[in-house]
Design a protein around this motif. Structure first.
Motif, mmCIF file in Angstrom:
data_model
loop_
_atom_site.group_PDB
_atom_site.id
_atom_site.type_symbol
_atom_site.label_atom_id
_atom_site.label_comp_id
_atom_site.label_asym_id
_atom_site.label_seq_id
_atom_site.Cartn_x
_atom_site.Cartn_y
_atom_site.Cartn_z
ATOM 1 N N VAL A 123 -6.529 -5.907 13.532
ATOM 2 C CA VAL A 123 -5.650 -6.403 12.471
ATOM 3 C C VAL A 123 -6.052 -7.814 12.077
ATOM 4 O O VAL A 123 -6.125 -8.150 10.884
ATOM 5 C CB VAL A 123 -4.174 -6.363 12.922
ATOM 6 N N GLU A 124 -6.330 -8.660 13.050
ATOM 7 C CA GLU A 124 -6.749 -10.035 12.765
ATOM 8 C C GLU A 124 -8.068 -10.058 12.001
ATOM 9 O O GLU A 124 -8.255 -10.850 11.069
ATOM 10 C CB GLU A 124 -6.872 -10.822 14.068
ATOM 11 N N ALA A 125 -8.996 -9.187 12.393
ATOM 12 C CA ALA A 125 -10.289 -9.114 11.703
ATOM 13 C C ALA A 125 -10.099 -8.648 10.263
ATOM 14 O O ALA A 125 -10.763 -9.141 9.338
ATOM 15 C CB ALA A 125 -11.218 -8.161 12.452
ATOM 16 N N ASN A 134 -10.630 -12.604 -1.065
ATOM 17 C CA ASN A 134 -9.956 -13.757 -1.687
ATOM 18 C C ASN A 134 -8.480 -13.494 -1.979
ATOM 19 O O ASN A 134 -7.957 -13.906 -3.023
ATOM 20 C CB ASN A 134 -10.677 -14.160 -2.986
ATOM 21 N N TYR A 135 -7.810 -12.802 -1.067
ATOM 22 C CA TYR A 135 -6.384 -12.563 -1.229
ATOM 23 C C TYR A 135 -5.614 -13.861 -0.985
ATOM 24 O O TYR A 135 -6.031 -14.711 -0.203
ATOM 25 C CB TYR A 135 -5.908 -11.491 -0.251
ATOM 26 N N SER A 136 -4.483 -13.975 -1.655
ATOM 27 C CA SER A 136 -3.659 -15.168 -1.488
ATOM 28 C C SER A 136 -3.006 -15.171 -0.112
ATOM 29 O O SER A 136 -2.910 -14.138 0.558
ATOM 30 C CB SER A 136 -2.574 -15.219 -2.566
ATOM 31 N N ARG A 137 -2.533 -16.337 0.288
ATOM 32 C CA ARG A 137 -1.862 -16.463 1.574
ATOM 33 C C ARG A 137 -0.605 -15.598 1.607
ATOM 34 O O ARG A 137 -0.288 -14.973 2.626
ATOM 35 C CB ARG A 137 -1.494 -17.938 1.809
ATOM 36 N N HIS A 138 0.094 -15.543 0.490
ATOM 37 C CA HIS A 138 1.318 -14.740 0.404
ATOM 38 C C HIS A 138 1.012 -13.259 0.614
ATOM 39 O O HIS A 138 1.718 -12.555 1.353
ATOM 40 C CB HIS A 138 1.977 -14.958 -0.956
ATOM 41 N N THR A 139 -0.056 -12.766 -0.022
ATOM 42 C CA THR A 139 -0.442 -11.362 0.129
ATOM 43 C C THR A 139 -0.884 -11.075 1.555
ATOM 44 O O THR A 139 -0.558 -10.028 2.129
ATOM 45 C CB THR A 139 -1.579 -11.016 -0.848
ATOM 46 N N GLU A 140 -1.613 -12.016 2.134
ATOM 47 C CA GLU A 140 -2.071 -11.854 3.509
ATOM 48 C C GLU A 140 -0.889 -11.734 4.473
ATOM 49 O O GLU A 140 -0.889 -10.889 5.379
ATOM 50 C CB GLU A 140 -2.935 -13.052 3.902
ATOM 51 N N ILE A 141 0.131 -12.557 4.265
ATOM 52 C CA ILE A 141 1.317 -12.508 5.121
ATOM 53 C C ILE A 141 2.038 -11.173 4.969
ATOM 54 O O ILE A 141 2.524 -10.592 5.950
ATOM 55 C CB ILE A 141 2.262 -13.683 4.787
ATOM 56 N N SER A 142 2.101 -10.659 3.736
ATOM 57 C CA SER A 142 2.753 -9.366 3.499
ATOM 58 C C SER A 142 2.028 -8.253 4.247
ATOM 59 O O SER A 142 2.654 -7.401 4.894
ATOM 60 C CB SER A 142 2.778 -9.059 1.997
ATOM 61 N N TYR A 143 0.693 -8.254 4.175
ATOM 62 C CA TYR A 143 -0.093 -7.253 4.900
ATOM 63 C C TYR A 143 0.120 -7.393 6.408
ATOM 64 O O TYR A 143 0.267 -6.393 7.127
ATOM 65 C CB TYR A 143 -1.580 -7.407 4.571
ATOM 66 N N TYR A 144 0.123 -8.627 6.882
ATOM 67 C CA TYR A 144 0.300 -8.872 8.314
ATOM 68 C C TYR A 144 1.657 -8.351 8.791
ATOM 69 O O TYR A 144 1.753 -7.677 9.826
ATOM 70 C CB TYR A 144 0.183 -10.368 8.595
ATOM 71 N N THR A 145 2.703 -8.645 8.032
ATOM 72 C CA THR A 145 4.050 -8.205 8.400
ATOM 73 C C THR A 145 4.139 -6.686 8.446
ATOM 74 O O THR A 145 4.671 -6.101 9.399
ATOM 75 C CB THR A 145 5.081 -8.755 7.399
ATOM 76 N N ASP A 146 3.600 -6.027 7.419
ATOM 77 C CA ASP A 146 3.668 -4.561 7.357
ATOM 78 C C ASP A 146 2.858 -3.918 8.479
ATOM 79 O O ASP A 146 3.296 -2.936 9.097
ATOM 80 C CB ASP A 146 3.157 -4.070 6.000
ATOM 81 N N ILE A 152 8.296 1.028 0.910
ATOM 82 C CA ILE A 152 7.584 2.017 1.725
ATOM 83 C C ILE A 152 6.202 2.278 1.134
ATOM 84 O O ILE A 152 5.205 2.376 1.858
ATOM 85 C CB ILE A 152 8.389 3.327 1.818
ATOM 86 N N SER A 153 6.146 2.381 -0.182
ATOM 87 C CA SER A 153 4.867 2.607 -0.852
ATOM 88 C C SER A 153 3.901 1.460 -0.574
ATOM 89 O O SER A 153 2.706 1.683 -0.325
ATOM 90 C CB SER A 153 5.093 2.756 -2.359
ATOM 91 N N ARG A 154 4.419 0.227 -0.593
ATOM 92 C CA ARG A 154 3.568 -0.933 -0.317
ATOM 93 C C ARG A 154 3.065 -0.922 1.121
ATOM 94 O O ARG A 154 1.888 -1.171 1.388
ATOM 95 C CB ARG A 154 4.352 -2.215 -0.577
ATOM 96 N N LYS A 155 3.960 -0.613 2.055
ATOM 97 C CA LYS A 155 3.579 -0.586 3.473
ATOM 98 C C LYS A 155 2.542 0.506 3.743
ATOM 99 O O LYS A 155 1.551 0.289 4.456
ATOM 100 C CB LYS A 155 4.824 -0.359 4.341
#
Length: 205
Positions: A4-6, A16-28, A70-73
């Motif tokens: 996941v970290e990789a 080049n994803y934004s920090r906000h998008t990265e956090i969303s992916y990490y949370t999901d 759910i679709s996003r996750k």
């Protein structure tokens, strides 16, 4: 470094994803990892199958998570496995082919008669007072849209031949060339006849 970290590092530096998008992916993905760990006792991406992913989606639905979330996750899990496949870290994508629940469409809002009355009366006075073509046309447009529920594009396509006064109905050409009949009231008939009379006089000048 975990998979996941990789993956998150890949999103940040190569996509080049934004920090906000990265956090969303990490949370999901953390939520998905916790769910899988509760079933398998660990997070082995190669051992996860489509049944586990489906159970996760069902659990999200039971928790009243919105279909859009759910679709996003689910999209995030599919993307994560796409990365793992591309780097030969797994042999399959268990989320492939699994569909998220459809989002319910909001009910259309409507304008009540009390709100429409001033607008309708405004055009009625204009027609009665001046008999102008523009006023009669606008009155016809407003009345038909309100009284029949026609779409704007359907009204624009309406022709004289589509109006049947004897049967009090309109032949409407909708999307994908589909046709349907819409009944209209005596009030609408009077408004249409007034418009046609004013228009014909205007054209004959």
């Amino acid at each position: 470094m975990t998979q996941v970290e990789a993956y998150l590092k890949y999103l940040r530096h190569e996509r080049n994803y934004s920090r906000h998008t990265e956090i969303s992916y990490y949370t999901d993905l953390c939520q998905f990892e916790n769910f899988v760990t509760g079933i398998l006792g660990g997070f082995d991406t190669e051992q996860i199958d489509s049944d586990i992913v489906r159970r996760w989606v069902v659990e999200l639905m039971e928790r009243k998570v919105s279909p859009r979330s759910i679709s996003r996750k689910l999209s995030g899990v599919k993307s994560f496995y796409g990365y793992l496949l591309e780097h030969h870290l797994v042999s399959h994508n268990p989320a492939r082919g699994i569909k998220a629940p459809k989002a319910s469409k909001p009910l259309p809002s409507f304008v009540n008669y009390a709100e429409m009355k001033p607008l309708l009366e405004e055009h009625t006075l204009a027609v009665d007072g001046q008999g102008q073509f523009e006023a009669a046309r606008d009155h016809a447009l407003v009345e038909l849209l309100y009284l029949t529920g026609m779409r704007r594009d359907e009204l624009i396509k309406l022709r004289d031949a589509d109006v049947d006064f004897s049967a009090s109905q309109l032949l409407v050409n909708g999307k994908r060339s589909k046709q349907r009949l819409i009944p209209f009231s005596e009030k609408a008939a009077l408004m249409l006849k007034t418009y046609l009379e004013v228009r014909n006089k205007e054209v004959s000048l």
